[in-house]
Design a protein around this motif. Structure first.
Motif, mmCIF file in Angstrom:
data_model
loop_
_atom_site.group_PDB
_atom_site.id
_atom_site.type_symbol
_atom_site.label_atom_id
_atom_site.label_comp_id
_atom_site.label_asym_id
_atom_site.label_seq_id
_atom_site.Cartn_x
_atom_site.Cartn_y
_atom_site.Cartn_z
ATOM 1 N N ALA A 83 29.711 -25.399 -2.631
ATOM 2 C CA ALA A 83 30.582 -26.267 -3.421
ATOM 3 C C ALA A 83 31.911 -26.468 -2.694
ATOM 4 N N LEU A 84 32.568 -27.599 -2.947
ATOM 5 C CA LEU A 84 33.880 -27.873 -2.342
ATOM 6 C C LEU A 84 34.918 -27.035 -3.080
ATOM 7 N N ASN A 85 35.230 -25.873 -2.521
ATOM 8 C CA ASN A 85 36.029 -24.859 -3.204
ATOM 9 C C ASN A 85 37.483 -24.853 -2.767
ATOM 10 N N GLY A 86 37.855 -25.817 -1.910
ATOM 11 C CA GLY A 86 39.237 -25.846 -1.438
ATOM 12 C C GLY A 86 39.400 -25.375 -0.011
ATOM 13 N N SER A 87 38.371 -24.748 0.552
ATOM 14 C CA SER A 87 38.488 -24.338 1.961
ATOM 15 C C SER A 87 37.449 -25.036 2.837
ATOM 16 N N ILE A 88 36.660 -25.922 2.246
ATOM 17 C CA ILE A 88 35.588 -26.645 2.955
ATOM 18 C C ILE A 88 35.965 -28.116 3.031
ATOM 19 N N LEU A 89 35.715 -28.749 4.203
ATOM 20 C CA LEU A 89 35.976 -30.181 4.301
ATOM 21 C C LEU A 89 34.881 -30.943 3.562
ATOM 22 N N GLY A 90 35.271 -31.858 2.722
ATOM 23 C CA GLY A 90 34.316 -32.681 1.975
ATOM 24 C C GLY A 90 33.802 -33.791 2.857
ATOM 25 N N GLY A 91 32.654 -33.572 3.493
ATOM 26 C CA GLY A 91 32.109 -34.539 4.439
ATOM 27 C C GLY A 91 31.597 -35.788 3.738
ATOM 28 N N ILE A 92 31.721 -36.913 4.432
ATOM 29 C CA ILE A 92 31.246 -38.179 3.875
ATOM 30 C C ILE A 92 29.726 -38.248 4.035
ATOM 31 N N THR A 93 29.210 -37.680 5.126
ATOM 32 C CA THR A 93 27.753 -37.583 5.267
ATOM 33 C C THR A 93 27.210 -36.636 4.194
ATOM 34 N N ARG A 94 27.923 -35.530 3.946
ATOM 35 C CA ARG A 94 27.530 -34.598 2.869
ATOM 36 C C ARG A 94 27.377 -35.322 1.533
ATOM 37 N N ALA A 95 28.395 -36.114 1.169
ATOM 38 C CA ALA A 95 28.356 -36.837 -0.108
ATOM 39 C C ALA A 95 27.187 -37.820 -0.132
ATOM 40 N N SER A 96 26.927 -38.459 1.002
ATOM 41 C CA SER A 96 25.846 -39.445 1.072
ATOM 42 C C SER A 96 24.497 -38.754 0.946
ATOM 43 N N VAL A 97 24.361 -37.584 1.585
ATOM 44 C CA VAL A 97 23.120 -36.817 1.517
ATOM 45 C C VAL A 97 22.850 -36.402 0.068
ATOM 46 N N ILE A 98 23.869 -35.956 -0.627
ATOM 47 C CA ILE A 98 23.697 -35.542 -2.025
ATOM 48 C C ILE A 98 23.206 -36.712 -2.879
ATOM 49 N N GLU A 99 23.837 -37.875 -2.675
ATOM 50 C CA GLU A 99 23.410 -39.053 -3.443
ATOM 51 C C GLU A 99 21.962 -39.433 -3.145
ATOM 52 N N LEU A 100 21.608 -39.396 -1.860
ATOM 53 C CA LEU A 100 20.244 -39.763 -1.471
ATOM 54 C C LEU A 100 19.227 -38.795 -2.052
ATOM 55 N N LEU A 101 19.491 -37.495 -1.888
ATOM 56 C CA LEU A 101 18.547 -36.483 -2.381
ATOM 57 C C LEU A 101 18.313 -36.667 -3.877
#
Lengths: 355, 355
Positions: free
Chosen positions: A250-268
């Motif tokens: 989870a994006l807990n404040g110490s992880i970069l919120g990747g745009i590919t990450r967000a796209s992968v989540i939407e696709l899955l």
């Protein structure tokens, strides 16, 4: 917005490199975008100029106190000749998030996007066309005030440079070997790990070197507090496919919120695969892998899109994953996203912006 | 070592600013020191040149991945006209520690020290003479390779610039008000908090701004893991005098090992005051203060030497210390160290180097 004026024309166009020799970030195009900030005037004077050296005072703030943030995204040439960018609005939004966290002045998002589009349009001959290649776009902001006071700079430069880049993998996806790092720490909640600032990258180099010396390609960072929970891989986000479900930190404040990450989540999710964003204990991953429940692990990021993981080194042991082969989900994600990026797969999420 | 050649002379000397208007890091002298590094050649071409802009490619590594480290120390003019520097060997040693941690090439320590000495000698007319003023020396190293690959740069520049600085306090020591920060985190063990790299400073600006908005001068950082233990004040180390003993956070890997800190510890011990370097729980400080056992709190650093703390804001409460007055120990430390620095107090530790 008006056209950003090319204040000066280049006298001669550079020779374009061979697609085979592109690598990453070695060649730069003829023009760049520049805009200045002064406390009294705000952001002003947006312009496209020849790609040329920056002249900074030796006391410029960026050299001493590190106010510097950046983004990375790509432009592609589709088979039918269009120029496409992947979710550039998301990069601009994240750039502003980074600027705010680093006490730097945010940009007008429309103007920044327009700068990217106009520069790419002007330089579109530089977009390589071979499979897997693209024109990498690097927007960045640096602090330029000549002063050694430890406080936010009163002057900045926003610049955008372009570099044609080769295929990350050559002909096909190749699984990487990951070293789970339990000595060095990348970031901690309350710090700056969730933004794209230069210091995060300098701070990661020593662990990356250690991983390479031990025969691994990349580091998997653990949280800085308990050193128990997975955070990121190198400069990618990470996903585990466990019992048919996708799990990612989870994006807990110490992880970069990747745009590919967000796209992968939407696709899955659109494929009916459940995605859990949560704390991911590395020991749970280890045990699930021992029980044969981890079918795939992969990184997500702009450079590689999807980067399958073939081996994980945890606490002195190396776990081979999926017999070192590419998993089904990784492959399908790669084909879909890379396909959308070059206009070959239908863009049902409206991720692509045509230049 | 040979004399470092002044490759080019300045055409005209700059006008020297008024002592009253010096401030910190606003004016720079006529010359600077520069040396280059290339992977194939190592460090080479040490030289003294006019103070002038640095020309860097827009893709220079320092702008993107933040490999940048620095030091800060001061040169003083003694009453009898000598030029004195305070423990410069310690700064060079720490610079090399910072370089190694950031995957940057270390310097030849003798050559680096000689660079400082020769530059200060050349520019000695710039040393202001009023009480509390000095010539601040800023050695720094930046990554200059034009490449966007995330890996250590193959080229660097080591530079030294000089700036005459005013008295930190004006006429006398003035206690500062400290906000104990429990939201933002500066550094964590396994990270880079124990070296002097630019990103640490950029990452601290937001918390500093918050403290100022709340009416405090500086932040007291807590550890990033439990947010329980005192680490540093702004960019200084911190000491508490409790029941006649000195307590300071141990160098645990996330705290910068200050040279003033080390000097204070040596002095206190030589005066028969017990010094404990240990984990310092902020709640213990709070309780000790409530019992009236905390007689003094002070920061130590190059800029201020000793910075008495008059108030501490902890978990929503502000504790006034020592009735807002300067403590005995703080005053004695300041008079002794500042006295040694300008040659007025006997230098029994051999801390001072005469240029």
């Amino acid at each position: 917005m008006n056209q950003l004026i090319e204040r000066r024309k280049v006298t001669a166009r550079k020779e374009k490199p061979d697609s085979a020799s592109l690598g990453f970030g070695k060649y730069f195009t003829d023009y760049m975008f520049v805009m200045d900030y002064e406390e009294e005037r705000g952001w002003h004077d947006p312009r496209i100029t020849p790609y040329e050296p920056v002249h900074l005072d030796p006391s410029a703030s960026v050299f001493h106190y590190g106010q510097a943030v950046f983004e990375g995204l790509k432009a592609y040439r589709s088979e039918d000749g269009r120029v496409l960018m992947f979710r550039p609005d998301q990069n601009i939004k994240r750039l502003n998030k980074s600027l705010r966290r680093m006490s730097m002045p945010p940009l007008d998002e429309k103007l920044a996007l327009e700068a990217l589009i106009q520069l790419v349009e002007l330089e579109q001959e530089w977009i390589p066309i071979e499979k897997g290649t693209s024109l990498y776009i690097r927007p960045f902001v640096i602090a330029t005030e000549p002063s050694l006071g430890v406080r936010p700079s009163k002057r900045y430069k926003f610049m955008v440079v372009l570099t044609p880049v080769g295929s990350y993998y050559g002909d096909q996806l190749k699984p990487i070997r990951i070293y789970v790092e339990d000595e060095y720490v990348r970031a901690v909640t309350g710090g700056v790990g969730d933004v794209k600032t230069s210091g995060n990258y300098a701070a990661s180099l020593q662990a990356q070197r250690k991983a390479e010396e031990l025969g691994y390609d990349q580091v998997l960072w653990l949280d800085g507090v308990e050193k128990k929970y997975a955070e990121e891989v190198g400069s990618m986000n990470i996903f585990f496919i466990i019992n048919g479900e996708a799990v990612t930190p989870a994006l807990n404040g110490s992880i970069l919120g990747g745009i590919t990450r967000a796209s992968v989540i939407e696709l899955l999710k659109s494929w009916g695969i459940r995605v859990r964003e949560e704390q991911v204990a590395i020991d749970d991953i280890y045990e699930a892998a021992m029980r044969g429940e981890v079918s795939e692990v992969f990184g997500t990021g702009t450079a590689a899109v999807i980067s399958p993981v073939g081996a994980l080194h945890i606490h002195g042991e190396t776990i081979e994953l999926n017999n070192g082969l590419i998993g089904e989900v990784s492959e399908r994600l790669y084909e879909t996203i890379a396909g959308i990026q070059v206009g070959k797969v239908r863009d049902s999420f409206r991720w692509v912006v045509e230049v």
